[in-house]
Design a protein around this motif. Structure first.
Motif, PDB file in Angstrom:
ATOM      1  N   CYS A  42       0.814  -1.222   0.000  1.00  0.00           N
ATOM      2  CA  CYS A  42       0.000   0.000   0.000  1.00  0.00           C
ATOM      3  C   CYS A  42       0.847   1.272   0.000  1.00  0.00           C
ATOM      4  CB  CYS A  42      -0.978  -0.002   1.176  1.00  0.00           C
ATOM      5  SG  CYS A  42      -0.229   0.170   2.814  1.00  0.00           S
ATOM      6  N   GLY A  43       2.153   1.143   0.248  1.00  0.00           N
ATOM      7  CA  GLY A  43       3.043   2.298   0.229  1.00  0.00           C
ATOM      8  C   GLY A  43       3.067   3.109   1.511  1.00  0.00           C
ATOM      9  N   MET A  44       2.303   2.708   2.510  1.00  0.00           N
ATOM     10  CA  MET A  44       2.227   3.452   3.764  1.00  0.00           C
ATOM     11  C   MET A  44       3.554   3.364   4.522  1.00  0.00           C
ATOM     12  SD  MET A  44       0.471   5.349   5.785  1.00  0.00           S
ATOM     13  CE  MET A  44      -1.244   5.218   5.402  1.00  0.00           C
ATOM     14  N   GLU A  45       4.010   4.499   5.057  1.00  0.00           N
ATOM     15  CA  GLU A  45       5.145   4.558   5.972  1.00  0.00           C
ATOM     16  C   GLU A  45       4.594   4.981   7.322  1.00  0.00           C
ATOM     17  OE1 GLU A  45       8.431   6.991   4.741  1.00  0.00           O
ATOM     18  OE2 GLU A  45       8.582   5.984   2.798  1.00  0.00           O
ATOM     19  N   TYR A  46       4.944   4.237   8.355  1.00  0.00           N
ATOM     20  CA  TYR A  46       4.420   4.560   9.680  1.00  0.00           C
ATOM     21  C   TYR A  46       5.376   4.079  10.762  1.00  0.00           C
ATOM     22  CZ  TYR A  46       2.891  -0.351   9.576  1.00  0.00           C
ATOM     23  OH  TYR A  46       2.849  -1.729   9.483  1.00  0.00           O
ATOM     24  N   GLN A  47       5.137   4.551  11.988  1.00  0.00           N
ATOM     25  CA  GLN A  47       5.917   4.152  13.136  1.00  0.00           C
ATOM     26  C   GLN A  47       5.062   3.228  13.997  1.00  0.00           C
ATOM     27  OE1 GLN A  47       5.720   7.657  12.301  1.00  0.00           O
ATOM     28  NE2 GLN A  47       7.412   7.008  11.005  1.00  0.00           N
ATOM     29  N   LEU A  48       5.712   2.250  14.595  1.00  0.00           N
ATOM     30  CA  LEU A  48       5.015   1.377  15.532  1.00  0.00           C
ATOM     31  C   LEU A  48       4.576   2.184  16.747  1.00  0.00           C
ATOM     32  CD1 LEU A  48       7.340  -1.764  15.483  1.00  0.00           C
ATOM     33  CD2 LEU A  48       5.113  -1.493  14.368  1.00  0.00           C
ATOM     34  N   GLU A  49       3.534   1.732  17.405  1.00  0.00           N
ATOM     35  CA  GLU A  49       3.029   2.404  18.601  1.00  0.00           C
ATOM     36  C   GLU A  49       4.129   2.537  19.656  1.00  0.00           C
ATOM     37  OE1 GLU A  49       0.084   4.524  20.456  1.00  0.00           O
ATOM     38  OE2 GLU A  49      -0.133   3.552  18.516  1.00  0.00           O
ATOM     39  N   SER A  50       4.982   1.539  19.782  1.00  0.00           N
ATOM     40  CA  SER A  50       6.070   1.603  20.756  1.00  0.00           C
ATOM     41  C   SER A  50       7.052   2.730  20.425  1.00  0.00           C
ATOM     42  CB  SER A  50       6.802   0.262  20.832  1.00  0.00           C
ATOM     43  OG  SER A  50       7.329  -0.094  19.570  1.00  0.00           O
ATOM     44  N   THR A  51       7.344   2.943  19.151  1.00  0.00           N
ATOM     45  CA  THR A  51       8.231   4.032  18.734  1.00  0.00           C
ATOM     46  C   THR A  51       7.576   5.376  18.998  1.00  0.00           C
ATOM     47  OG1 THR A  51       9.207   2.631  17.024  1.00  0.00           O
ATOM     48  CG2 THR A  51       9.548   5.002  16.801  1.00  0.00           C
ATOM     49  N   ILE A  52       6.297   5.490  18.694  1.00  0.00           N
ATOM     50  CA  ILE A  52       5.552   6.727  18.960  1.00  0.00           C
ATOM     51  C   ILE A  52       5.591   7.054  20.452  1.00  0.00           C
ATOM     52  CG2 ILE A  52       3.242   7.766  18.964  1.00  0.00           C
ATOM     53  CD1 ILE A  52       2.743   6.142  16.340  1.00  0.00           C
ATOM     54  N   ASN A  53       5.357   6.054  21.288  1.00  0.00           N
ATOM     55  CA  ASN A  53       5.386   6.272  22.734  1.00  0.00           C
ATOM     56  C   ASN A  53       6.774   6.695  23.206  1.00  0.00           C
ATOM     57  OD1 ASN A  53       2.677   5.672  23.035  1.00  0.00           O
ATOM     58  ND2 ASN A  53       3.046   3.530  23.560  1.00  0.00           N
ATOM     59  N   GLU A  54       7.819   6.072  22.663  1.00  0.00           N
ATOM     60  CA  GLU A  54       9.187   6.443  23.028  1.00  0.00           C
ATOM     61  C   GLU A  54       9.469   7.904  22.659  1.00  0.00           C
ATOM     62  OE1 GLU A  54      11.644   3.665  20.966  1.00  0.00           O
ATOM     63  OE2 GLU A  54      11.350   2.087  22.450  1.00  0.00           O
ATOM     64  N   LEU A  55       9.069   8.306  21.456  1.00  0.00           N
ATOM     65  CA  LEU A  55       9.277   9.690  21.012  1.00  0.00           C
ATOM     66  C   LEU A  55       8.528  10.664  21.905  1.00  0.00           C
ATOM     67  CD1 LEU A  55       8.993   9.397  17.132  1.00  0.00           C
ATOM     68  CD2 LEU A  55      10.952  10.269  18.394  1.00  0.00           C
ATOM     69  N   GLU A  56       7.256  10.402  22.125  1.00  0.00           N
ATOM     70  CA  GLU A  56       6.443  11.324  22.917  1.00  0.00           C
ATOM     71  C   GLU A  56       6.919  11.401  24.357  1.00  0.00           C
ATOM     72  OE1 GLU A  56       2.402  10.089  22.175  1.00  0.00           O
ATOM     73  OE2 GLU A  56       2.386  11.138  20.240  1.00  0.00           O
ATOM     74  N   ASP A  57       7.270  10.257  24.939  1.00  0.00           N
ATOM     75  CA  ASP A  57       7.787  10.267  26.311  1.00  0.00           C
ATOM     76  C   ASP A  57       9.082  11.058  26.393  1.00  0.00           C
ATOM     77  OD1 ASP A  57       5.661   8.740  27.171  1.00  0.00           O
ATOM     78  OD2 ASP A  57       6.815   6.883  27.392  1.00  0.00           O
ATOM     79  N   GLN A  58       9.999  10.809  25.468  1.00  0.00           N
ATOM     80  CA  GLN A  58      11.287  11.494  25.503  1.00  0.00           C
ATOM     81  C   GLN A  58      11.106  13.005  25.373  1.00  0.00           C
ATOM     82  OE1 GLN A  58      13.964  10.475  26.582  1.00  0.00           O
ATOM     83  NE2 GLN A  58      15.725  11.349  25.571  1.00  0.00           N
ATOM     84  N   LEU A  59      10.210  13.431  24.504  1.00  0.00           N
ATOM     85  CA  LEU A  59       9.991  14.867  24.315  1.00  0.00           C
ATOM     86  C   LEU A  59       9.383  15.529  25.550  1.00  0.00           C
ATOM     87  CD1 LEU A  59       8.853  14.875  20.600  1.00  0.00           C
ATOM     88  CD2 LEU A  59      10.973  15.837  21.527  1.00  0.00           C
ATOM     89  N   ILE A  60       8.676  14.757  26.359  1.00  0.00           N
ATOM     90  CA  ILE A  60       8.134  15.291  27.614  1.00  0.00           C
ATOM     91  C   ILE A  60       9.223  15.344  28.684  1.00  0.00           C
ATOM     92  CG2 ILE A  60       6.618  14.682  29.563  1.00  0.00           C
ATOM     93  CD1 ILE A  60       4.534  13.837  27.494  1.00  0.00           C
ATOM     94  N   LEU A  61      10.169  14.409  28.636  1.00  0.00           N
ATOM     95  CA  LEU A  61      11.149  14.248  29.706  1.00  0.00           C
ATOM     96  C   LEU A  61      12.414  15.084  29.557  1.00  0.00           C
ATOM     97  CD1 LEU A  61      10.910  10.374  30.078  1.00  0.00           C
ATOM     98  CD2 LEU A  61       9.790  12.116  31.481  1.00  0.00           C
ATOM     99  N   ILE A  62      12.619  15.714  28.403  1.00  0.00           N
ATOM    100  CA  ILE A  62      13.860  16.454  28.163  1.00  0.00           C
ATOM    101  C   ILE A  62      13.592  17.949  28.027  1.00  0.00           C
ATOM    102  CG2 ILE A  62      14.927  14.460  27.041  1.00  0.00           C
ATOM    103  CD1 ILE A  62      14.488  15.920  24.348  1.00  0.00           C
TER     104      ILE A  62
END
Length: 91
Positions: A42-62
């Motif tokens: 289908c050509g979709m590029e996406y991030q796994l939920e675990s990666t999304i959570n890691e990104l969002e958590d890190q951006l809150i913590l730094i």
């Protein structure tokens, strides 16, 4: 691997560039070499939920004021944390 969008087999691991809004809403940053999935069907590029959570958590913590307009995923994950964990995630 099975695609989460079209549910066909043919998804592969890739690294790509994503744009993410900071938690305070002041701006968005470019994050390069982000672990992602790309579906050959289908050509979709996406991030796994675990990666999304890691990104969002890190951006809150730094301290996001120390981040420029662009950063690699690994550089972002290596930033020193101000808190031990995201106390707003209840899962």
């Amino acid at each position: 691997m099975q695609c989460e969008w079209c549910e066909e087999f043919g998804a592969v691991n890739i690294s790509c560039t994503v744009f993410w809004e900071l938690p305070d809403g002041t701006r968005a940053i470019e994050i390069t070499n982000t672990p992602s999935i790309k579906c050959k069907n289908c050509g979709m590029e996406y991030q796994l939920e675990s990666t999304i959570n890691e990104l969002e958590d890190q951006l809150i913590l730094i301290n996001t004021k120390k981040i420029g307009k662009s950063i690699t995923y690994q550089q972002l994950m290596d930033q020193p944390k101000l808190l031990k964990r995201n106390y707003f995630r209840f899962d």
